[in-house]
Motif scaffolding. Structure first.
Motif, PDB file in Angstrom:
ATOM      1  N   ARG A  96       0.901  -1.163   0.235  1.00  6.38           N
ATOM      2  CA  ARG A  96      -0.135   0.197  -0.077  1.00  6.38           C
ATOM      3  C   ARG A  96       0.803   1.162  -0.055  1.00  6.38           C
ATOM      4  N   LYS A  97       1.905   1.070   0.823  1.00  9.08           N
ATOM      5  CA  LYS A  97       2.843   2.517   0.930  1.00  9.08           C
ATOM      6  C   LYS A  97       3.669   2.605  -0.690  1.00  9.08           C
ATOM      7  N   ASP A  98       3.830   1.263  -1.311  1.00  9.68           N
ATOM      8  CA  ASP A  98       4.320   1.546  -2.758  1.00  9.68           C
ATOM      9  C   ASP A  98       3.394   1.832  -3.748  1.00  9.68           C
ATOM     10  N   SER A  99       2.136   2.244  -3.474  1.00  8.56           N
ATOM     11  CA  SER A  99       1.176   2.411  -4.567  1.00  8.56           C
ATOM     12  C   SER A  99       0.676   4.015  -4.514  1.00  8.56           C
ATOM     13  N   MET A 100       0.290   4.205  -5.667  1.00  4.23           N
ATOM     14  CA  MET A 100      -0.056   5.911  -5.773  1.00  4.23           C
ATOM     15  C   MET A 100      -1.088   6.000  -6.913  1.00  4.23           C
ATOM     16  N   ALA A 101      -1.942   6.924  -6.814  1.00  3.95           N
ATOM     17  CA  ALA A 101      -2.828   7.380  -7.941  1.00  3.95           C
ATOM     18  C   ALA A 101      -3.012   8.906  -8.130  1.00  3.95           C
ATOM     19  N   CYS A 102      -3.392   9.308  -9.488  1.00  2.00           N
ATOM     20  CA  CYS A 102      -3.861  10.753  -9.469  1.00  2.00           C
ATOM     21  C   CYS A 102      -5.117  11.109  -8.914  1.00  2.00           C
ATOM     22  N   VAL A 103      -5.650  12.045  -9.027  1.00  2.00           N
ATOM     23  CA  VAL A 103      -7.104  12.371  -8.546  1.00  2.00           C
ATOM     24  C   VAL A 103      -8.062  11.727  -9.389  1.00  2.00           C
ATOM     25  N   GLU A 163      -7.700   7.477  -7.994  1.00  2.00           N
ATOM     26  CA  GLU A 163      -7.937   7.645  -6.521  1.00  2.00           C
ATOM     27  C   GLU A 163      -9.141   6.683  -6.086  1.00  2.00           C
ATOM     28  N   ARG A 164     -10.197   6.826  -6.552  1.00  2.00           N
ATOM     29  CA  ARG A 164     -11.035   5.885  -5.999  1.00  2.00           C
ATOM     30  C   ARG A 164     -11.252   4.427  -6.168  1.00  2.00           C
ATOM     31  N   TYR A 165     -10.354   4.178  -7.326  1.00  2.00           N
ATOM     32  CA  TYR A 165      -9.984   2.728  -7.483  1.00  2.00           C
ATOM     33  C   TYR A 165      -8.895   2.247  -6.839  1.00  2.00           C
ATOM     34  N   LEU A 166      -7.946   2.993  -6.561  1.00  2.00           N
ATOM     35  CA  LEU A 166      -6.618   2.315  -5.782  1.00  2.00           C
ATOM     36  C   LEU A 166      -6.783   1.684  -4.773  1.00  2.00           C
ATOM     37  N   ASN A 212       5.555 -10.281   1.879  1.00  2.00           N
ATOM     38  CA  ASN A 212       6.605  -9.293   2.581  1.00  2.00           C
ATOM     39  C   ASN A 212       7.239  -8.542   1.257  1.00  2.00           C
ATOM     40  N   ASP A 213       7.077  -8.646   0.347  1.00  2.00           N
ATOM     41  CA  ASP A 213       7.653  -8.063  -0.819  1.00  2.00           C
ATOM     42  C   ASP A 213       6.573  -6.974  -1.462  1.00  2.00           C
ATOM     43  N   SER A 214       6.860  -6.101  -2.345  1.00  2.00           N
ATOM     44  CA  SER A 214       6.030  -5.231  -2.962  1.00  2.00           C
ATOM     45  C   SER A 214       6.419  -4.760  -4.355  1.00  2.00           C
ATOM     46  N   ILE A 215       5.401  -4.196  -4.993  1.00  2.00           N
ATOM     47  CA  ILE A 215       5.673  -3.972  -6.394  1.00  2.00           C
ATOM     48  C   ILE A 215       5.178  -2.308  -6.600  1.00  2.00           C
ATOM     49  N   ILE A 216       6.343  -1.815  -7.075  1.00  2.00           N
ATOM     50  CA  ILE A 216       5.849  -0.157  -7.384  1.00  2.00           C
ATOM     51  C   ILE A 216       4.485  -0.162  -8.389  1.00  2.00           C
ATOM     52  N   PHE A 217       3.331   0.294  -7.871  1.00  2.00           N
ATOM     53  CA  PHE A 217       2.162   0.121  -8.566  1.00  2.00           C
ATOM     54  C   PHE A 217       1.520   1.523  -8.672  1.00  2.00           C
ATOM     55  N   ARG A 218       1.202   2.136  -9.732  1.00  2.00           N
ATOM     56  CA  ARG A 218       0.699   3.374 -10.001  1.00  2.00           C
ATOM     57  C   ARG A 218      -0.623   3.314 -10.977  1.00  2.00           C
ATOM     58  N   VAL A 219      -1.396   4.310 -10.873  1.00  2.00           N
ATOM     59  CA  VAL A 219      -2.627   4.204 -11.504  1.00  2.00           C
ATOM     60  C   VAL A 219      -2.947   5.604 -11.865  1.00  2.00           C
ATOM     61  N   THR A 220      -3.147   6.048 -13.227  1.00  2.00           N
ATOM     62  CA  THR A 220      -3.509   7.507 -13.610  1.00  2.00           C
ATOM     63  C   THR A 220      -4.899   7.213 -14.399  1.00  2.00           C
TER      64      THR A 220
END
Length: 572
Positions: free
Chosen positions: A430-437, A450-453, A471-479
């Motif tokens: 969750r900390k490695d995930s990000m979205a635009c508005v 933002e509402r889907y993330l 215990n691993d993570s993936i850099i995950f981003r949504v635009t």
């Protein structure tokens, strides 16, 4: 423009935005008259675009459009304001002012931390706009040039641990921001009731030019090894080089950018090129030279190809670099060695070399609001009332409570826990995930972000657990669209909105933020995305090398080919 006869100027009919800027009287337009028009909640004609140069976008709540149309009402017009906050530093006193304004004058009541390391107000109605600017001004904040064809808010690594280097880098970010600001008095005249210039013809824009830049321009200052500002998403980047705990100069990177247009292969994300090293005393001259070269050579005919990255591709990196050296009166030295090892924020407490303590808290989507069982907005305000240091907004939409004396740590942490700013069960994913508005306010949005993330991350967490890599993570981003605000084009897994519930799935960026991902599947549903990731995460768990990141794995296994030269191979 000073170089109109240059062979590097694109000939042809100028875009209408060039007419708009030329006729704007240095960004004044008729905004002042529009403010008095109470027949509409929006701005008319050119003013719709011109308010962007003053840090605002006209928006409406798209969830309400159909219902309001049935009632024969215009859309619920309002503005989003983005503040100018170089390096993301803000005092507790300023925080309390913006908190109060958001509570009383935003239809959403929230403060939004952005990927541009500042805050946004959403949903401010026309009668409150002028008061908004004056309220911010009284506390030392403005929104000059945070949107439009200008240099926007200057980012700086949020790294208060190495205190002296960070302080020096932040000071340069502030200097660069001030140096590249528009010189027009339009902002003060319109919003702050400043004294009017008798003739706008007397005003001069020595750096940006009377027609301003061909397109938006983004600048960062970054302190290795943290690439938390994503240098390859920006036109101009100053990579801090330190010796013996003191900043001595910068490597200069030029021509990064992530935006593209669906279906137009002349547009693409691009990494920045390394021009070389400069000592500190040349920083402002080089910044000005890069901006003025882009001002004179950038494409003013086709806005889709107007960013600095396309200018470098068209004229050649060496030609652009030589022009910068000529204008700045300096020569770039060979780049000093540096390495990026990550770009996430360091959550929890860290102690700086000055003995002060800094607490980074995770803010999902950067949305500061009182949620059920998680009253984040109230919590931030309560901390601001007792905090003796400052706040630092990160380019990853998180918040640092910085400069906490040792004897205040327990009090600050207790408040953060009480109000949900610290939650022990927040996963690394969750900390490695990000979205635009995106929806419902962004007019460009094609799909949710933002509402889907939050739900998407929950599904991703389940997949990691299913394959025993929780215990691993993936850099995950949504635009929500291909304009790049969520920086999906530097993610290991990037989703780019294509339509309602549909995204292009990109794979193969790396954890350091130095590789652009390639499209793996086009225009697929949320269910299809998760099915693809289920299969791929399963393979990663079984077939990866020791500590191999997901993005590196999909490249090594030839699941996608690496993007080496995006101008030529991004669409292969």
């Amino acid at each position: 423009m000073s170089n109109e006869k240059s062979p590097h100027v694109v000939e042809g009919q100028l875009s209408d935005n060039e007419r708009l800027k030329r006729e704007s009287r240095h960004l004044r337009g008729t905004i002042e008259q529009d403010l008095k028009d109470d027949l509409t909640g929006g701005f008319n004609g050119d003013n719709f675009q011109l308010i962007r140069f003053h840090g605002m976008y006209q928006q409406d709540d798209r969830d309400l459009r159909a219902e309001r149309a049935k009632q024969k009402l215009e859309p619920l017009q309002n503005v989003m304001l983005r503040a100018r906050l170089p390096g993301g530093v803000i005092t507790p006193e300023q925080w309390l002012v913006i908190d109060k304004f958001a509570e009383e004058h935003s239809i959403y009541g929230s403060i939004r931390l952005t990927t541009r390391q500042t805050f946004q107000f959403h949903g401010v109605l026309k009668p409150d706009i002028k008061m908004m600017h004056q309220t911010l001004n009284k506390t030392g904040i403005d929104s000059i040039a945070t949107a439009g064809d200008v240099n926007r808010n200057v980012l700086c690594t949020s790294n208060p641990v190495e205190s002296e280097v960070h302080q020096q880098a932040w000071e340069w970010a502030a200097k660069i921001s001030e140096h590249l600001l528009p010189k027009t008095r339009a902002y003060a005249e319109i919003w702050l009731d400043g004294e009017k210039v008798e003739s706008t013809e007397q005003e001069v824009e020595p750096i940006l030019g009377d027609n301003y830049l061909p397109r938006k321009f983004k600048t960062t200052v970054v302190i290795p090894p943290q690439n938390d500002v994503d240098v390859h998403a920006n036109d101009l980047n100053f990579v801090a080089i330190a010796e013996n705990g003191q900043l001595i100069g910068f490597n200069v990177l030029v021509g990064g950018g992530l935006a593209m247009t669906h279906g137009d292969t002349t547009t693409y994300p691009r990494k920045a090129d390394d021009f070389g090293f400069i000592p500190l005393e040349h920083t402002l001259a080089v910044a000005e030279a890069v901006v003025s070269t882009q001002r004179d050579w950038g494409n003013r005919v086709n806005r889709k190809n107007a960013k600095t990255k396309y200018t470098l591709e068209r004229v050649g990196v060496d030609t652009f670099k030589a022009e910068v050296e000529k204008r700045a009166g300096v020569s770039f030295a060979e780049s000093r060695p540096y390495e990026f090892t990550g770009r996430g924020d360091r959550f929890g407490w860290v102690e700086g070399i000055d003995g002060k303590h800094h607490l980074t808290v995770f803010i999902e989507n950067g949305r500061i609001l009182d949620f059920p069982n998680k009253p984040l907005k109230t919590g931030c305000a309560e901390i601001a009332k007792v905090h003796q240091g400052d706040f630092r907004l990160t380019a990853n939409q998180n918040l640092i409570i910085a400069g906490v004396p040792a004897d205040q740590k327990d009090k600050i942490e207790a408040l953060a826990v009480q109000y949900g700013l610290i939650q022990a069960d927040t996963s690394l994913q969750r900390k490695d995930s990000m979205a635009c508005v995106s929806l419902p306010t962004c007019p460009l949005a094609m799909a949710e972000a933002e509402r889907y993330l939050p739900d998407a991350v929950t599904e991703l967490e389940s997949l990691l657990a299913k394959h025993n890599v929780a215990n691993d993570s993936i850099i995950f981003r949504v635009t929500g669209c291909p304009n790049g605000c969520g920086r999906a084009m530097l993610a290991e897994v990037g989703l780019v909105g294509k339509g309602p519930g549909k995204y292009n799935l990109h794979l193969g960026g790396n954890r350091e933020g130095t590789r652009i991902p390639r499209m793996y599947r086009e225009n697929i549903s949320e269910q299809e995305i998760m099915a693809s990731l289920d299969e791929l995460i399963g393979r990663w768990a079984q077939e990866r090398n020791a500590n191999e990141a997901f993005g590196d794995f999909v490249i090594r296994k030839d699941i996608v080919k690496p993007v080496v030269d995006s101008a030529r191979d991004f669409y292969e």
